[in-house]
Design a protein around this motif. Structure first.
Motif, PDB file in Angstrom:
ATOM      1  N   THR A 144       0.854  -1.180   0.000  1.00  0.00           N
ATOM      2  CA  THR A 144       0.000   0.000   0.000  1.00  0.00           C
ATOM      3  C   THR A 144       0.890   1.231   0.000  1.00  0.00           C
ATOM      4  OG1 THR A 144      -1.632  -1.204   1.307  1.00  0.00           O
ATOM      5  CG2 THR A 144      -1.882   1.183   1.210  1.00  0.00           C
ATOM      6  N   THR A 182       1.017   5.759  -1.115  1.00  0.00           N
ATOM      7  CA  THR A 182       0.460   6.973  -1.675  1.00  0.00           C
ATOM      8  C   THR A 182       1.576   7.646  -2.453  1.00  0.00           C
ATOM      9  OG1 THR A 182      -1.147   7.247   0.115  1.00  0.00           O
ATOM     10  CG2 THR A 182      -0.611   9.203  -1.173  1.00  0.00           C
ATOM     11  N   THR A 242      -4.956   0.210 -14.740  1.00  0.00           N
ATOM     12  CA  THR A 242      -4.338  -0.241 -13.484  1.00  0.00           C
ATOM     13  C   THR A 242      -5.337  -1.026 -12.651  1.00  0.00           C
ATOM     14  OG1 THR A 242      -2.795   1.612 -13.477  1.00  0.00           O
ATOM     15  CG2 THR A 242      -3.158   0.482 -11.380  1.00  0.00           C
ATOM     16  N   ARG A 243      -6.551  -0.534 -12.567  1.00  0.00           N
ATOM     17  CA  ARG A 243      -7.577  -1.257 -11.799  1.00  0.00           C
ATOM     18  C   ARG A 243      -7.876  -2.628 -12.392  1.00  0.00           C
ATOM     19  NH1 ARG A 243     -11.857   3.669 -10.498  1.00  0.00           N
ATOM     20  NH2 ARG A 243     -10.581   4.679  -8.891  1.00  0.00           N
ATOM     21  N   CYS A 268      -4.101  -5.554  -8.504  1.00  0.00           N
ATOM     22  CA  CYS A 268      -4.523  -4.252  -7.980  1.00  0.00           C
ATOM     23  C   CYS A 268      -5.751  -4.409  -7.081  1.00  0.00           C
ATOM     24  CB  CYS A 268      -4.843  -3.298  -9.124  1.00  0.00           C
ATOM     25  SG  CYS A 268      -5.357  -1.658  -8.563  1.00  0.00           S
ATOM     26  N   TYR A 298      -6.875  -1.503  -5.083  1.00  0.00           N
ATOM     27  CA  TYR A 298      -7.509  -0.218  -5.372  1.00  0.00           C
ATOM     28  C   TYR A 298      -6.474   0.775  -5.861  1.00  0.00           C
ATOM     29  CZ  TYR A 298      -6.187   0.909  -0.485  1.00  0.00           C
ATOM     30  OH  TYR A 298      -5.504   1.084   0.689  1.00  0.00           O
ATOM     31  N   TYR A 299      -6.975   1.789  -6.570  1.00  0.00           N
ATOM     32  CA  TYR A 299      -6.117   2.789  -7.210  1.00  0.00           C
ATOM     33  C   TYR A 299      -6.963   4.039  -7.330  1.00  0.00           C
ATOM     34  CZ  TYR A 299      -2.292   4.049 -10.434  1.00  0.00           C
ATOM     35  OH  TYR A 299      -1.184   4.616 -11.039  1.00  0.00           O
ATOM     36  N   MET A 314      -2.007   9.596  -5.485  1.00  0.00           N
ATOM     37  CA  MET A 314      -2.569   8.339  -5.969  1.00  0.00           C
ATOM     38  C   MET A 314      -2.464   7.358  -4.811  1.00  0.00           C
ATOM     39  SD  MET A 314      -4.055   7.065  -8.680  1.00  0.00           S
ATOM     40  CE  MET A 314      -3.480   7.779 -10.220  1.00  0.00           C
ATOM     41  N   GLU A 324      -2.951   3.800  -3.469  1.00  0.00           N
ATOM     42  CA  GLU A 324      -2.966   2.544  -4.197  1.00  0.00           C
ATOM     43  C   GLU A 324      -2.630   1.377  -3.293  1.00  0.00           C
ATOM     44  OE1 GLU A 324      -0.136   3.706  -7.169  1.00  0.00           O
ATOM     45  OE2 GLU A 324       1.558   3.535  -5.812  1.00  0.00           O
ATOM     46  N   HIS A 342       3.003  -3.662 -11.948  1.00  0.00           N
ATOM     47  CA  HIS A 342       2.339  -2.413 -12.339  1.00  0.00           C
ATOM     48  C   HIS A 342       3.317  -1.427 -12.968  1.00  0.00           C
ATOM     49  CE1 HIS A 342       0.212   1.363 -12.149  1.00  0.00           C
ATOM     50  NE2 HIS A 342       1.059   1.821 -11.256  1.00  0.00           N
TER      51      HIS A 342
END
Length: 98
Positions: A6, A8, A32-33, A38, A40-41, A55, A57, A68
């Protein structure tokens, strides 16, 4: 056990490049989703500092995040960073407490 990854990412637009950076970031969201790892994004903009984006993520694990950053859509974004951003991405890795 593979730990969830996780973070940011802090992305700051150059003067006059806010809209272009926002559009480039929006183009990352759907592909990306769709990545298998993934979770969450989510894109945010700082309400008090226009042109500063976050972002938020999460990926299944570090390997999924590494996947990714090797995707075509991320690499397409990466080649635009110098033109659009006033400084390199600041990636803040997070560990869930509760």
């Amino acid at each position: 056990m593979n730990e969830q990854f996780t973070s940011t990412a802090v992305l700051k637009a150059k003067e006059g490049k806010r809209t272009a950076l926002k559009e480039a970031l929006l183009e990352l969201i759907n592909p990306t989703r769709s990545e298998p790892g993934c979770l969450y994004y989510i894109l945010f903009e700082d309400k008090n500092h226009e042109g500063t984006f976050y972002m938020h993520e999460a990926f299944r694990d570090k390997a999924a995040f590494d996947f990714h950053i090797e995707t075509v859509h991320f690499k397409n974004f990466a080649v635009q960073m110098d033109e659009l951003m006033s400084e390199p991405i600041q990636l803040i890795e997070l560990v869930k407490i509760l």
